[in-house]
Design an enzyme around this catalytic site. Structure first.
Site, PDB file in Angstrom:
ATOM      1  N   CYS A  15      50.663  58.796  16.715  1.00 23.27           N
ATOM      2  CA  CYS A  15      51.590  58.872  15.474  1.00 23.27           C
ATOM      3  C   CYS A  15      51.382  59.183  14.334  1.00 23.27           C
ATOM      4  CB  CYS A  15      51.611  57.007  15.281  1.00 23.27           C
ATOM      5  SG  CYS A  15      49.780  56.572  14.414  1.00 23.27           S
TER       6      CYS A  15
ATOM      7  N   ASP B  91      28.162  43.872  43.014  1.00 22.04           N
ATOM      8  CA  ASP B  91      29.546  43.492  43.125  1.00 22.04           C
ATOM      9  C   ASP B  91      29.380  42.679  44.534  1.00 22.04           C
ATOM     10  OD1 ASP B  91      32.337  42.622  42.239  1.00 22.04           O
ATOM     11  OD2 ASP B  91      32.356  44.271  44.294  1.00 22.04           O
TER      12      ASP B  91
ATOM     13  N   ASP C   6      33.021  48.544  43.236  1.00 21.53           N
ATOM     14  CA  ASP C   6      33.855  49.197  43.718  1.00 21.53           C
ATOM     15  C   ASP C   6      35.438  48.930  43.093  1.00 21.53           C
ATOM     16  OD1 ASP C   6      34.417  46.292  44.826  1.00 21.53           O
ATOM     17  OD2 ASP C   6      35.916  46.917  46.344  1.00 21.53           O
TER      18      ASP C   6
ATOM     19  N   CYS D 110      48.068  59.287  12.317  1.00 20.80           N
ATOM     20  CA  CYS D 110      47.114  59.809  12.604  1.00 20.80           C
ATOM     21  C   CYS D 110      46.903  60.844  12.118  1.00 20.80           C
ATOM     22  CB  CYS D 110      46.803  60.242  14.122  1.00 20.80           C
ATOM     23  SG  CYS D 110      47.613  58.288  15.424  1.00 20.80           S
TER      24      CYS D 110
HETATM   25  N1  ATP Z   1      45.174  37.136  42.905  1.00 18.85           N
HETATM   26  C1  ATP Z   1      44.856  35.906  42.872  1.00 18.85           C
HETATM   27  N2  ATP Z   1      45.316  35.027  43.222  1.00 18.85           N
HETATM   28  C2  ATP Z   1      44.672  33.916  43.460  1.00 18.85           C
HETATM   29  N3  ATP Z   1      43.294  33.852  42.592  1.00 18.85           N
HETATM   30  C3  ATP Z   1      43.000  34.655  41.815  1.00 18.85           C
HETATM   31  C4  ATP Z   1      44.297  36.004  41.968  1.00 18.85           C
HETATM   32  N4  ATP Z   1      43.131  36.451  41.191  1.00 18.85           N
HETATM   33  C5  ATP Z   1      41.963  36.203  40.910  1.00 18.85           C
HETATM   34  N5  ATP Z   1      42.429  35.228  41.322  1.00 18.85           N
HETATM   35  C6  ATP Z   1      40.671  33.742  41.012  1.00 18.85           C
HETATM   36  O1  ATP Z   1      40.186  34.302  40.505  1.00 18.85           O
HETATM   37  C7  ATP Z   1      38.938  34.635  40.851  1.00 18.85           C
HETATM   38  C8  ATP Z   1      38.729  35.530  40.291  1.00 18.85           C
HETATM   39  O2  ATP Z   1      38.641  37.135  40.699  1.00 18.85           O
HETATM   40  P1  ATP Z   1      37.908  38.340  40.299  1.00 18.85           P
HETATM   41  O3  ATP Z   1      39.050  39.425  40.895  1.00 18.85           O
HETATM   42  O4  ATP Z   1      37.309  38.273  39.052  1.00 18.85           O
HETATM   43  O5  ATP Z   1      36.776  38.527  41.386  1.00 18.85           O
HETATM   44  P2  ATP Z   1      36.071  38.609  42.410  1.00 18.85           P
HETATM   45  O6  ATP Z   1      37.550  39.506  43.346  1.00 18.85           O
HETATM   46  O7  ATP Z   1      36.453  37.276  43.336  1.00 18.85           O
HETATM   47  O8  ATP Z   1      34.740  38.980  42.683  1.00 18.85           O
HETATM   48  P3  ATP Z   1      34.254  39.949  42.576  1.00 18.85           P
HETATM   49  O9  ATP Z   1      33.928  40.025  41.272  1.00 18.85           O
HETATM   50  O10 ATP Z   1      32.823  39.931  43.329  1.00 18.85           O
HETATM   51  O11 ATP Z   1      35.212  41.228  42.973  1.00 18.85           O
HETATM   52  C9  ATP Z   1      38.894  34.894  42.023  1.00 18.85           C
HETATM   53  O12 ATP Z   1      37.701  34.326  43.146  1.00 18.85           O
HETATM   54  C10 ATP Z   1      40.647  34.096  42.436  1.00 18.85           C
HETATM   55  O13 ATP Z   1      39.708  32.153  41.952  1.00 18.85           O
HETATM   56 MG    MG Z   2      36.537  42.793  42.713  1.00 20.55          MG
END
Ligand code: ATP
Ligand code: MG
Ligand code: CU1
Length: 857
Positions: A36, A525, A724, A39
Site C-alpha cells: 500500500c 508428528d 508433513d 509502505c
Molecule cells: N475436519 C475435521 N473434522 C473433524 N474433526 C477435526 C477436523 N479437523 C480437525 N479436527 C479435530 O481437531 C483435532 C486436531 O487436528 P490437527 O489437524 O491439529 O491434528 P491431527 O491431524 O489430529 O494430528 P497431527 O498433529 O498428528 O497431524 C483432530 O484430531 C480432530 O479431532
Molecule cells: Mg496433521
C-alpha cells in the site's frame, strides 16, 4: 513437492556493470512486501536513515527504490534497515564456474574478490564442484562484473547458463584431463633417463664409473640440464603461470610452493652446471632429478585427483539420466516428437507403454500404472487415471495415456530435485569455515618455515651447508603444500549428499549433514508421519433420537468441504454406505478443533471434545465409549446437530508398516523419541505405547507445535522434528533439524532442512547414520590432509637430522603430497558405499555403481 527457490536473472532492467560498480551515484533496489501507499513512505524513511543515502524514492508499481548514494552502503546494512521497516530487499543469486583453482587458499581469494563487488551480499566458492555461488542485491550486479572480479584475482569464471553449465564443466574437466595426460607423458619421458642414471649410479658404482669414463661429469650435467629443462618449462610451466601471479598478489598458493621448490632445485643445478666457480668448494652438485621428479609426481597426483573429482558428482548424472530425451506432443492436431526443452506448459503429451513421462502434468485421457519409485521410493506401480498428477522422469508401465503439461523445463519436480542436490553438494559446513581460516595462514607460514630452514642450515648445517640448506628448504615447500586440505570437506559432502539422494534423502541445506549428527531427540508428528495419514471410519454411535445413516450423511456433507484426513475418512464412509450428500453452506473450519456448516438448514458441528466444550456441549454421556475407543488408538470425534450432541465417531489411522522398525533403530542409536500431535491424548498415548515412544505431547493446537518443540529442547537438547503437514511448517523451521516427508505438503518441504522422499521413517535413522559417517569421514580427511602435512614439516626441515640423521628427500615429499590428496579423495568416495542402518528406498541393483566394485575399496 516443493518449488525450490532458485532465482534467475530478473527481467527488471539491470544497470550496466560500470554503473553498478561505481561507488557513488544512482542505484535501484528491488523491494518486496509493499502492498500500500503507506509502505512507500516507510521504506523511503528507512533508506534515508542511512548516512550514505542522500535521496530515496520508492515506486510501488515497479516495487523498486531509486536511491542516490554518496558511497555504496554495505548490502547487509541496507537489507537490515529495510527489514526493520518490515520489508525485504530482494536478493538474487547466480552461479559461476571457476577454473584454475588449485587449493583451499584460492577459495578465500576468490570469495574476497567477489565480496568486494558492490552489492554482493555473500559469495561462496566450492573447490570440489569448482563453482561459486553469489548472492547480491537484485539489479545491482551482473554476471559480467562478477566474472571480471574473479578474473582480476587470477582465475577464469563463467556464468552457468540455465542448463548448459553441467556440459561445459564436463568438457572443461575433460580438457584438463587430456592436458594433464600429455604433460605426464612428456615429463615422465624426460625424467626417466635422469632418474635411472642418477639413482643407478648411487646404487651401482659400476654405472657411475662407466658414465664418468664415457661421458664425463660435465657432459652428464649438460644431458640432465636438457632433460630437466624440458620438464621444468614444458609441463612444469603451469606452476609458474599460476603460482607467480598468486605470489605477486601476496597470496601464494600451492602452485607458488611447487614453483618455488622446483625452481630452487633447478636454479641451483643451473649454476652448478654453467657457473660452478661461483659456488663454494665441494658444493658443485646438481639436483635436476629432484625438480623433474617433483613436477612429474605432482602432475600424476593432479591427474588422479581430476579423475576422482569427476566421480564425486555421479549422483547428479544419474538423476539427470532419469530425464526423457524427447516428448510426443499434439500440435496442430498432429502428434509430433519434440525435444524435451521444447515442451511448453499446456501441451498435451502422449505417453506409450514403457516410456518415461517427460514433464510434470495432469492426466487428461486414458489410464495406466506408473513406476514412481524415483520420487516416492515406493516400488509398487501407482494407478493413474484422469485428473491425477504425473511426474516427469517416472516410468509408464503398461497402459497409454495423455496428459496436459503443467510444469516444464526447470520447474519440473525432477529439475528441482537436481537443483536441490546440487545446492546441497555445493554448500559449506560450519566445519569448513575453520579449515578455510587455517589454510589462509598456512601457505605464508610454510614460506616462512622454508626460509628459516634455509637460513639455519646455511649457518649451522653440515658441509656443504649451502646445498644441505637448499634441499631441506625445498622439501619443506613441497611437503607442506595444502592441496589435500582444500579437498577434505567438499568432496565428502558431494559424495554424501549424492549417496543420500540415492537412498531417498534430500539434503536441502548442506549444514544439516553436520547438525543431524548431534541430534539426541527426535520428535515426530503423528498423522501422516507415523501413520499413513489415511484414516478410516471405524465406529459411529448415535445418541438417543438420532438415526445413524442420517447423521453420517449430514456429517459427511460438511466434511466434504474439509481437507483434513479425518474428513476424508468420514466422506469415504458415507459414500461407501451409499448416501448421497446434501449441499452444505456457511462452512467454517477451526484449525485444531473441528468444522461446522449448515446442511438443509440444520447447524452441524464436528470436532474434538475440546471443540464441543468450546461450543458449550457436554460430552460426558459418551465418556466411556470415548475412553474405550481412544485406548484402542482410535480418534474419537463428536458431531452435534442443531446444538444437540448427535454422535460419537471414531476414525483410526493405520500405522505405516515401516514405523515400528524405524523407532527401534532410533532407540538403538541412543535417541529419545517423542510424538507431537493435535490428536486426543488418550489416543496418542495408546499409539505411543504400542510403538514404544518415550514422550507424548498431545492435543497440541496447530500454533502450539513450536512451543512443544521448545519444551522438548529444554536442557540443551538437540532436536530433529519430522513432519508433513502445513501445521508442521513452523515446527520444522524451529527444530535444530527439520525433516519433511516428501509426500507431504509443499509448505512443510519448504521449511525443512531435509526431505525424506518417501514417507518411510526408516530414512530418519538412515539420514542420521549418513550424517555421522560423513562427519567422521571429514575428520579423517582433515587429519590426513593437515596433521600429516604439519607433522612432516619438521622432518622435512631437518629437525630429526641432528639426533637421528633423518632427512626427507624432496622427491619423497612430492610423492607424499600426491598420496595425501589421493587418500582424501579415496576416503571420501568410500561414502558412496555407505550402508544405511535400515536399508533405503533403493533397489540395490540400480544404485550401486558397478565401477566401484572394480576399484576394490
Ligand atoms: N475436519 C475435521 N473434522 C473433524 N474433526 C477435526 C477436523 N479437523 C480437525 N479436527 C479435530 O481437531 C483435532 C486436531 O487436528 P490437527 O489437524 O491439529 O491434528 P491431527 O491431524 O489430529 O494430528 P497431527 O498433529 O498428528 O497431524 C483432530 O484430531 C480432530 O479431532
Ligand atoms: Mg496433521
Ligand atoms: Cu600440493
Amino acid at each position: 513437492m516443493a518449488s525450490v527457490n532458485t532465482l534467475h536473472d530478473n527481467d527488471v532492467k539491470t544497470p550496466t556493470s560500470s554503473e553498478a560498480s561505481s561507488r557513488s551515484g544512482q542505484l535501484s533496489l528491488a523491494i518486496a512486501g509493499m502492498n500500500c501507499a503507506s509502505c512507500v513512505g516507510r521504506v523511503e524513511k528507512a533508506l534515508q536513515g542511512l548516512p550514505q543515502i542522500e535521496t530515496a524514492s520508492v515506486n510501488l508499481a515497479t516495487e523498486r527504490a531509486d536511491i542516490t548514494v554518496s558511497s555504496m552502503p554495505e548490502p547487509a546494512v541496507l537489507k537490515e534497515a529495510v527489514a526493520k521497516a518490515g520489508y525485504e530487499v530482494i536478493t538474487e543469486s547466480l552461479e559461476l564456474t571457476i577454473e584454475g583453482m588449485s587449493c583451499a587458499s584460492c577459495v578465500g581469494r576468490i570469495e574476497k574478490a567477489l565480496d568486494g563487488v558492490p552489492g554482493v551480499v555473500e559469495a561462496q566458492v566450492n573447490l570440489a564442484t569448482e563453482k561459486a555461488q553469489v548472492r547480491y542485491l537484485a539489479g545491482l550486479v551482473d554476471a559480467a562484473t562478477l566474472e571480471d572480479a574473479v578474473r582480476s584475482a587470477g582465475y577464469e569464471a563463467r556464468r552457468i547458463g540455465d542448463d548448459a553449465g553441467g556440459d561445459r564443466q564436463a568438457r572443461a574437466r575433460e580438457e584438463e584431463l587430456a592436458s594433464l595426460k600429455r604433460g605426464i607423458l612428456l615429463a615422465a619421458a624426460a625424467t626417466l633417463p635422469i632418474f635411472v642414471l642418477e639413482m643407478g649410479s648411487h646404487v651401482w658404482g659400476g654405472l657411475h664409473e662407466w658414465l664418468m669414463g664415457s661421458l664425463g661429469q660435465q657432459n652428464l650435467f649438460y644431458l640432465f640440464f636438457v632433460l630437466a629443462s624440458l620438464v621444468q618449462f614444458g609441463p612444469g610451466l603451469r606452476f609458474y603461470r599460476k603460482g607467480w601471479p598468486a605470489l605477486m598478489r601476496g597470496g601464494p598458493d600451492m602452485n607458488s610452493l611447487v614453483m618455488l621448490g622446483t625452481s630452487a632445485a633447478y636454479g641451483y643445478s643451473l649454476v652448478a652446471t654453467f657457473l660452478p666457480s661461483v659456488l663454494p668448494e665441494g658444493t658443485v652438485n646438481v639436483y635436476y632429478e629432484a625438480s623433474a621428479m617433483i613436477v612429474t609426481l605432482i602432475l600424476i597426483g593432479r591427474y588422479m585427483e581430476a579423475l576422482s573429482k569427476g566421480r564425486t558428482s555421479e549422483a547428479i548424472k544419474r538423476l539427470m539420466s532419469l530425464q526423457a530425451k524427447t516428448a510426443r506432443v499434439i500440435r496442430g492436431g498432429e502428434t509430433i516428437e519434440v525435444a524435451l526443452d521444447e515442451v511448453r506448459a499446456g501441451d498435451i503429451v502422449q505417453v506409450r507403454p514403457g516410456e518415461k513421462v517427460p514433464v510434470d502434468g495432469e492426466v487428461t485421457e486414458g489410464a495406466s500404472y506408473l513406476d514412481e519409485s524415483m520420487i516416492s521410493g515406493e516400488p509398487v506401480p501407482v494407478r493413474k487415471t484422469e485428473g491425477m498428477e504425473v511426474v516427469g522422469g517416472t516410468l509408464n508401465k503398461t497402459g497409454s495415456f495423455a496428459f496436459r503439461a503443467t510444469k516444464v523445463g526447470g520447474d519440473t519436480m525432477l529439475a528441482q530435485i537436481i537443483r536441490m542436490v546440487e545446492a546441497a553438494q555445493g554448500s559449506k559446513l560450519p566445519i569448513q569455515t575453520l579449515v578455510d581460516r587455517v589454510t589462509g595462514y598456512f601457505v605464508p607460514a610454510v614460506l616462512a618455515v622454508a626460509a628459516l630452514t634455509f637460513g639455519i642450515w646455511l649457518i649451522f648445517g653440515p658441509a656443504p651447508a649451502l646445498t644441505f640448506a637448499l634441499i631441506n628448504a625445498v622439501a619443506v615447500l613441497i611437503i607442506a603444500c595444502p592441496c589435500a586440505m582444500g579437498l577434505a570437506t567438499p568432496t565428502s559432502i558431494m559424495v554424501a549428499t549424492g549417496r543420500a539422494a540415492e537412498l531417498g534423502v534430500l539434503f536441502r541445506k548442506g549444514e544439516a549433514l553436520q547438525s543431524l549428527r548431534g541430534v539426541d531427540t527426535i520428535a515426530l508428528d503423528k498423522t501422516g508421519t507415523l501413520t499413513k495419514g489415511r484414516p478410516e471410519l471405524t465406529d459411529l454411535v448415535v445418541a438417543e433420537g438420532f438415526e445413524r445413516d442420517d447423521v453420517l450423511a449430514t456429517v459427511a456433507a460438511v466434511e466434504a468441504h474439509s481437507e483434513h484426513p479425518v474428513a476424508e475418512a468420514i466422506v469415504a464412509a458415507a459414500r461407501a454406505s451409499g448416501s448421497t450428500l446434501s449441499r452444505a453452506s456457511d462452512f467454517e473450519a477451526t484449525p485444531g478443533y473441528g468444522v461446522s456448516a449448515k446442511v438443509d438448514s440444520r447447524v452441524v458441528e464436528i470436532g474434538a471434545d475440546r471443540f464441543m466444550t468450546r461450543l458449550g456441549l457436554d460430552v460426558a454421556s459418551f465418556a466411556d465409549t470415548a475412553s474405550r475407543l481412544a485406548d484402542e488408538g482410535k480418534t474419537p470425534l463428536y458431531a452435534a446437530i442443531d446444538g444437540r450432541l448427535a454422535a460419537i465417531i471414531a476414525v483410526a489411522d493405520p500405522i505405516k508398516e515401516t514405523t515400528p522398525g524405524a523407532i527401534i533403530t532410533l532407540h538403538k542409536l541412543g535417541l529419545r523419541v517423542a510424538m507431537i500431535t493435535g490428536d486426543n491424548r488418550r489416543t496418542a498415548e495408546a499409539i505411543a505405547r504400542r510403538l514404544g515412544i518415550d514422550e507424548v505431547i498431545a492435543e497440541v493446537l496447530p500454533d502450539g507445535k513450536v512451543d512443544a518443540i521448545k519444551r522438548l529442547r529444554e536442557g540443551g537438547r538437540k532436536l530433529a522434528f519430522v513432519g508433513d503437514g502445513i501445521n508442521d511448517a513452523p515446527a520444522l523451521a524451529e527444530a535444530d533439524v527439520g525433516l519433511a516427508i516428501g509426500t507431504g505438503t509443499d509448505v512443510a518441504i519448504e521449511s525443512a532442512d531435509v526431505v525424506l522422499m518417501s514417507g518411510d521413517l526408516r530414512n530418519v535413522p538412515n539420514a542420521i547414520g549418513l550424517s555421522q559417517a560423513t562427519i567422521a569421514n571429514i575428520k579423517q580427511n582433515l587429519f590426513w590432509a593437515f596433521a600429516y602435512n604439519a607433522a612432516l614439516i619438521p622432518v622435512a626441515a631437518g629437525a630429526l637430522y641432528p639426533a637421528y640423521g633423518i632427512l626427507l628427500s624432496p622427491i619423497f615429499a612430492a610423492a607424499a603430497m600426491a598420496l595425501s590428496s589421493l587418500f582424501v579423495l579415496g576416503n571420501a568416495l568410500r561414502l558412496h558405499r555407505f550402508t544405511p542402518p535400515m536399508g533405503g528406498d533403493e533397489d540395490a541393483g540400480r544404485n550401486e555403481p558397478v565401477a566401484l566394485e572394480a576399484m576394490g575399496n
